[in-house]
Scaffold this motif. Structure first.
Motif, PDB file in Angstrom:
ATOM      1  N   THR A 181       0.823  -1.215   0.000  1.00 30.43           N
ATOM      2  CA  THR A 181       0.000   0.000   0.000  1.00 30.43           C
ATOM      3  C   THR A 181       0.852   1.257   0.000  1.00 30.43           C
ATOM      4  OG1 THR A 181      -1.697  -1.207   1.207  1.00 30.43           O
ATOM      5  CG2 THR A 181      -1.840   1.173   1.263  1.00 30.43           C
ATOM      6  N   LEU A 182       2.103   1.159   0.446  1.00 30.06           N
ATOM      7  CA  LEU A 182       2.998   2.304   0.532  1.00 30.06           C
ATOM      8  C   LEU A 182       4.155   2.142  -0.456  1.00 30.06           C
ATOM      9  CD1 LEU A 182       3.300   2.677   4.417  1.00 30.06           C
ATOM     10  CD2 LEU A 182       1.658   3.792   2.894  1.00 30.06           C
ATOM     11  N   ARG A 183       4.565   3.246  -1.046  1.00 33.54           N
ATOM     12  CA  ARG A 183       5.729   3.261  -1.922  1.00 33.54           C
ATOM     13  C   ARG A 183       6.576   4.499  -1.637  1.00 33.54           C
ATOM     14  NH1 ARG A 183       3.881   1.196  -8.013  1.00 33.54           N
ATOM     15  NH2 ARG A 183       3.311  -0.936  -7.392  1.00 33.54           N
ATOM     16  N   PHE A 184       7.731   4.548  -2.289  1.00 33.92           N
ATOM     17  CA  PHE A 184       8.679   5.653  -2.117  1.00 33.92           C
ATOM     18  C   PHE A 184       8.939   6.301  -3.467  1.00 33.92           C
ATOM     19  CE2 PHE A 184      13.272   6.821  -2.432  1.00 33.92           C
ATOM     20  CZ  PHE A 184      13.216   7.960  -1.644  1.00 33.92           C
ATOM     21  N   HIS A 185       8.914   7.643  -3.462  1.00 31.86           N
ATOM     22  CA  HIS A 185       9.313   8.400  -4.649  1.00 31.86           C
ATOM     23  C   HIS A 185      10.500   9.274  -4.250  1.00 31.86           C
ATOM     24  CE1 HIS A 185       9.333  10.986  -8.150  1.00 31.86           C
ATOM     25  NE2 HIS A 185       8.384  10.252  -8.708  1.00 31.86           N
ATOM     26  N   PRO A 186      11.626   9.165  -4.958  1.00 33.47           N
ATOM     27  CA  PRO A 186      12.834   9.887  -4.521  1.00 33.47           C
ATOM     28  C   PRO A 186      12.789  11.388  -4.743  1.00 33.47           C
ATOM     29  CG  PRO A 186      13.236   8.730  -6.584  1.00 33.47           C
ATOM     30  CD  PRO A 186      11.872   8.305  -6.124  1.00 33.47           C
ATOM     31  N   PRO A 231      11.939  13.849  -1.370  1.00 31.08           N
ATOM     32  CA  PRO A 231      11.549  12.444  -1.231  1.00 31.08           C
ATOM     33  C   PRO A 231      10.151  12.385  -0.602  1.00 31.08           C
ATOM     34  CG  PRO A 231      13.732  12.853  -0.300  1.00 31.08           C
ATOM     35  CD  PRO A 231      13.139  14.197  -0.599  1.00 31.08           C
ATOM     36  N   ALA A 232       9.398  11.341  -0.920  1.00 28.37           N
ATOM     37  CA  ALA A 232       8.019  11.294  -0.425  1.00 28.37           C
ATOM     38  C   ALA A 232       7.563   9.859  -0.207  1.00 28.37           C
ATOM     39  CB  ALA A 232       7.070  11.990  -1.399  1.00 28.37           C
ATOM     40  N   MET A 233       6.724   9.703   0.815  1.00 24.52           N
ATOM     41  CA  MET A 233       5.974   8.465   1.009  1.00 24.52           C
ATOM     42  C   MET A 233       4.685   8.586   0.210  1.00 24.52           C
ATOM     43  SD  MET A 233       4.682   6.620   4.547  1.00 24.52           S
ATOM     44  CE  MET A 233       3.486   7.888   5.039  1.00 24.52           C
ATOM     45  N   ILE A 234       4.439   7.625  -0.656  1.00 26.72           N
ATOM     46  CA  ILE A 234       3.259   7.622  -1.508  1.00 26.72           C
ATOM     47  C   ILE A 234       2.348   6.489  -1.039  1.00 26.72           C
ATOM     48  CG2 ILE A 234       2.405   7.569  -3.865  1.00 26.72           C
ATOM     49  CD1 ILE A 234       4.392   9.825  -3.359  1.00 26.72           C
ATOM     50  N   ALA A 235       1.122   6.826  -0.694  1.00 27.87           N
ATOM     51  CA  ALA A 235       0.150   5.834  -0.231  1.00 27.87           C
ATOM     52  C   ALA A 235      -0.972   5.731  -1.251  1.00 27.87           C
ATOM     53  CB  ALA A 235      -0.411   6.220   1.134  1.00 27.87           C
ATOM     54  N   ALA A 236      -1.349   4.510  -1.595  1.00 28.01           N
ATOM     55  CA  ALA A 236      -2.416   4.290  -2.570  1.00 28.01           C
ATOM     56  C   ALA A 236      -3.781   4.458  -1.916  1.00 28.01           C
ATOM     57  CB  ALA A 236      -2.307   2.891  -3.168  1.00 28.01           C
ATOM     58  N   VAL A 237      -4.626   5.296  -2.505  1.00 26.69           N
ATOM     59  CA  VAL A 237      -6.029   5.444  -2.090  1.00 26.69           C
ATOM     60  C   VAL A 237      -6.854   4.588  -3.041  1.00 26.69           C
ATOM     61  CG1 VAL A 237      -7.951   7.033  -1.787  1.00 26.69           C
ATOM     62  CG2 VAL A 237      -5.620   7.769  -1.226  1.00 26.69           C
ATOM     63  N   THR A 238      -7.581   3.628  -2.496  1.00 27.37           N
ATOM     64  CA  THR A 238      -8.320   2.697  -3.338  1.00 27.37           C
ATOM     65  C   THR A 238      -9.804   2.704  -3.009  1.00 27.37           C
ATOM     66  OG1 THR A 238      -7.877   0.871  -1.794  1.00 27.37           O
ATOM     67  CG2 THR A 238      -6.328   1.184  -3.603  1.00 27.37           C
ATOM     68  N   ASP A 239     -10.595   2.251  -3.980  1.00 27.91           N
ATOM     69  CA  ASP A 239     -12.023   2.095  -3.741  1.00 27.91           C
ATOM     70  C   ASP A 239     -12.293   0.695  -3.194  1.00 27.91           C
ATOM     71  OD1 ASP A 239     -11.873   0.355  -5.907  1.00 27.91           O
ATOM     72  OD2 ASP A 239     -12.853   1.717  -7.307  1.00 27.91           O
ATOM     73  N   ALA A 240     -13.565   0.360  -3.025  1.00 25.22           N
ATOM     74  CA  ALA A 240     -13.910  -0.920  -2.414  1.00 25.22           C
ATOM     75  C   ALA A 240     -13.445  -2.102  -3.253  1.00 25.22           C
ATOM     76  CB  ALA A 240     -15.424  -0.995  -2.193  1.00 25.22           C
ATOM     77  N   ALA A 241     -13.296  -1.900  -4.566  1.00 24.38           N
ATOM     78  CA  ALA A 241     -12.849  -2.980  -5.444  1.00 24.38           C
ATOM     79  C   ALA A 241     -11.338  -3.083  -5.531  1.00 24.38           C
ATOM     80  CB  ALA A 241     -13.436  -2.784  -6.842  1.00 24.38           C
ATOM     81  N   GLY A 242     -10.617  -2.176  -4.850  1.00 27.44           N
ATOM     82  CA  GLY A 242      -9.163  -2.207  -4.874  1.00 27.44           C
ATOM     83  C   GLY A 242      -8.528  -1.385  -5.961  1.00 27.44           C
ATOM     84  N   HIS A 295     -13.362   6.801  -0.010  1.00 27.55           N
ATOM     85  CA  HIS A 295     -12.259   5.863  -0.195  1.00 27.55           C
ATOM     86  C   HIS A 295     -11.186   6.086   0.872  1.00 27.55           C
ATOM     87  CE1 HIS A 295     -14.485   5.244  -3.778  1.00 27.55           C
ATOM     88  NE2 HIS A 295     -14.085   6.366  -4.374  1.00 27.55           N
ATOM     89  N   GLY A 296     -10.106   5.296   0.810  1.00 24.47           N
ATOM     90  CA  GLY A 296      -9.049   5.452   1.800  1.00 24.47           C
ATOM     91  C   GLY A 296      -7.844   4.599   1.470  1.00 24.47           C
ATOM     92  N   VAL A 297      -6.833   4.707   2.335  1.00 19.12           N
ATOM     93  CA  VAL A 297      -5.615   3.901   2.232  1.00 19.12           C
ATOM     94  C   VAL A 297      -5.870   2.617   3.020  1.00 19.12           C
ATOM     95  CG1 VAL A 297      -3.133   3.812   2.692  1.00 19.12           C
ATOM     96  CG2 VAL A 297      -4.223   5.991   2.064  1.00 19.12           C
ATOM     97  N   ARG A 298      -5.924   1.482   2.320  1.00 20.94           N
ATOM     98  CA  ARG A 298      -6.398   0.236   2.913  1.00 20.94           C
ATOM     99  C   ARG A 298      -5.236  -0.698   3.248  1.00 20.94           C
ATOM    100  NH1 ARG A 298     -12.048  -0.013   1.520  1.00 20.94           N
ATOM    101  NH2 ARG A 298     -12.505   1.727   0.107  1.00 20.94           N
ATOM    102  N   PHE A 299      -5.319  -1.290   4.430  1.00 18.76           N
ATOM    103  CA  PHE A 299      -4.348  -2.273   4.880  1.00 18.76           C
ATOM    104  C   PHE A 299      -5.114  -3.553   5.230  1.00 18.76           C
ATOM    105  CE2 PHE A 299      -2.633   1.906   5.810  1.00 18.76           C
ATOM    106  CZ  PHE A 299      -1.352   1.825   5.283  1.00 18.76           C
ATOM    107  N   GLY A 300      -4.944  -4.586   4.425  1.00 22.33           N
ATOM    108  CA  GLY A 300      -5.678  -5.824   4.634  1.00 22.33           C
ATOM    109  C   GLY A 300      -6.995  -5.824   3.893  1.00 22.33           C
TER     110      GLY A 300
END
Length: 353
Positions: free
Chosen positions: A156-161, A180-191, A223-228
């Motif tokens: 769910t998390l990535r890095f951009h330099p 540099p940045a932490m990039i978090a994916a915001v997804t819908d209910a379907a991913g 939507h949101g940043v989903r873990f699990g």
């Protein structure tokens, strides 16, 4: 043809009408329009001045989000509400609203070639694709400094330099335009990725020394940043670090970081959800989000069969949020605090030991 400043002035002269069109989830209170955020989420943290103050210090059409500290004018409202990435799109929409003539559009050499406009889900996916694993990066260092040693096992998390930073009027004139940045994916209910959240980082440690070190882009409402994967028991909260702190102790509990109190209140409740733990930040906005979720769950329970009822259970930190608790209390004491608030069967299932 009217300039952007002329159009902004005309919008300000019709501030309430603009708010009713583009911030329809809000309401008027006195000389202000109150709503959750600049994209129009339900809530009260953002306020738009509908008329100038008597001392001339407050201009009509100016807005401030008390939760994020962001501010701007009604052109920003239209851009965010419509998901625009380019100023010309926003100006065209504002001219339509004001019934002004549109400028002539020049013919391009190859009109079929288009770059995804900034701020859109397509632009968010482009930034996500340009980012990489956080292992061994400043993201891992930043999270470890906040007590988060197992940051992400879901991708769910990535890095951009070198992530572009658009300076605000509160930044220094010579502020760096890429960090540099932490990039978090915001997804819908379907991913599907519908947005990203960016946390700009200082290579020397901590967040970057900029006025707005956190920003989101794309379609966020619901939507949101989903873990699990979604399940019958889940947790939701505002900040990514808050949710990651809980998952240090309960890695099997699915959780969603909603990125703000307004978006927490408006999160789309997954199908099959039976119990939602809400990690409350210790402030008025957090309490307001909790009340909204309790009301929504009660409405769902009243409209559906008893087997579809949703229970909302608050989880309250001792300090401002659970990341501060994790850093100050340590894992064992935080686990003891959570055990007192979880339902007994969930504590046995999700809290080891």
């Amino acid at each position: 043809m009217d300039s952007p400043s002329d159009i902004a002035r005309r919008l300000a002269e019709n501030a309430e009408a603009v708010c009713r069109r583009y911030l329809a989830n809000g309401r008027r209170e006195g000389r202000y329009w109150l709503v959750g955020d600049v994209r129009g989420a339900p809530g009260r943290s953002l306020y738009v001045r509908l008329s100038a103050s008597g001392d001339t210090r407050g201009q009509a059409g100016k807005w401030t989000d008390a939760a994020s500290g962001e501010h701007g004018d009604l052109l920003d409202v239209i851009a965010a509400s419509c998901g625009h990435g380019l100023m010309r799109e926003t100006l065209a929409e504002a001219r339509r609203f004001l019934s002004l003539p549109q400028p002539e559009v020049p013919v391009t050499a190859n009109p079929r070639v288009r770059k995804a406009p900034g701020g859109t889900p397509a632009a968010a996916r482009r930034l996500w694709a340009a980012s990489r694993s956080i292992i061994g990066t400043p993201v891992a260092t930043y999270l470890a400094a906040r007590g988060i040693e197992r940051p992400d096992d879901q991708g769910t998390l990535r890095f951009h330099p070198s992530c572009y930073y658009r300076a605000s009027q509160d930044d220094a004139p010579d502020v760096r335009r890429a960090w540099p940045a932490m990039i978090a994916a915001v997804t819908d209910a379907a991913g599907a990725i519908v947005g990203v959240h960016r946390t700009w980082l200082d290579p020397a440690g901590g967040k970057a020394p900029v006025a707005c070190p956190r920003r989101a882009m794309g379609h966020l409402l619901g939507h949101g940043v989903r873990f699990g994967d979604a399940g019958p028991v889940m947790a939701a909260g505002e900040g990514i670090e808050t949710i990651l702190s809980l998952r240090q102790l309960m890695p099997r509990l699915p959780a969603i970081a909603c990125l703000s109190a307004a978006h927490l209140a408006a999160i789309e409740l997954p199908r099959g959800l039976r119990r939602l733990y809400v990690a409350c930040d210790d402030d008025r906005a957090g309490e307001g989000a909790l009340r909204s979720l309790v009301e929504r769950a009660a409405q769902i329970s009243a409209e559906c069969a008893p087997s579809s009822a949703v229970e909302v259970v608050p989880l309250r930190p001792q300090r401002d949020d659970f990341n501060r608790d994790l850093c100050a209390l340590g894992r064992q004491r935080l686990a003891a605090l959570l055990r007192l608030q979880l339902r007994a069967d969930d504590a046995a299932r999700f809290l080891p030991g």
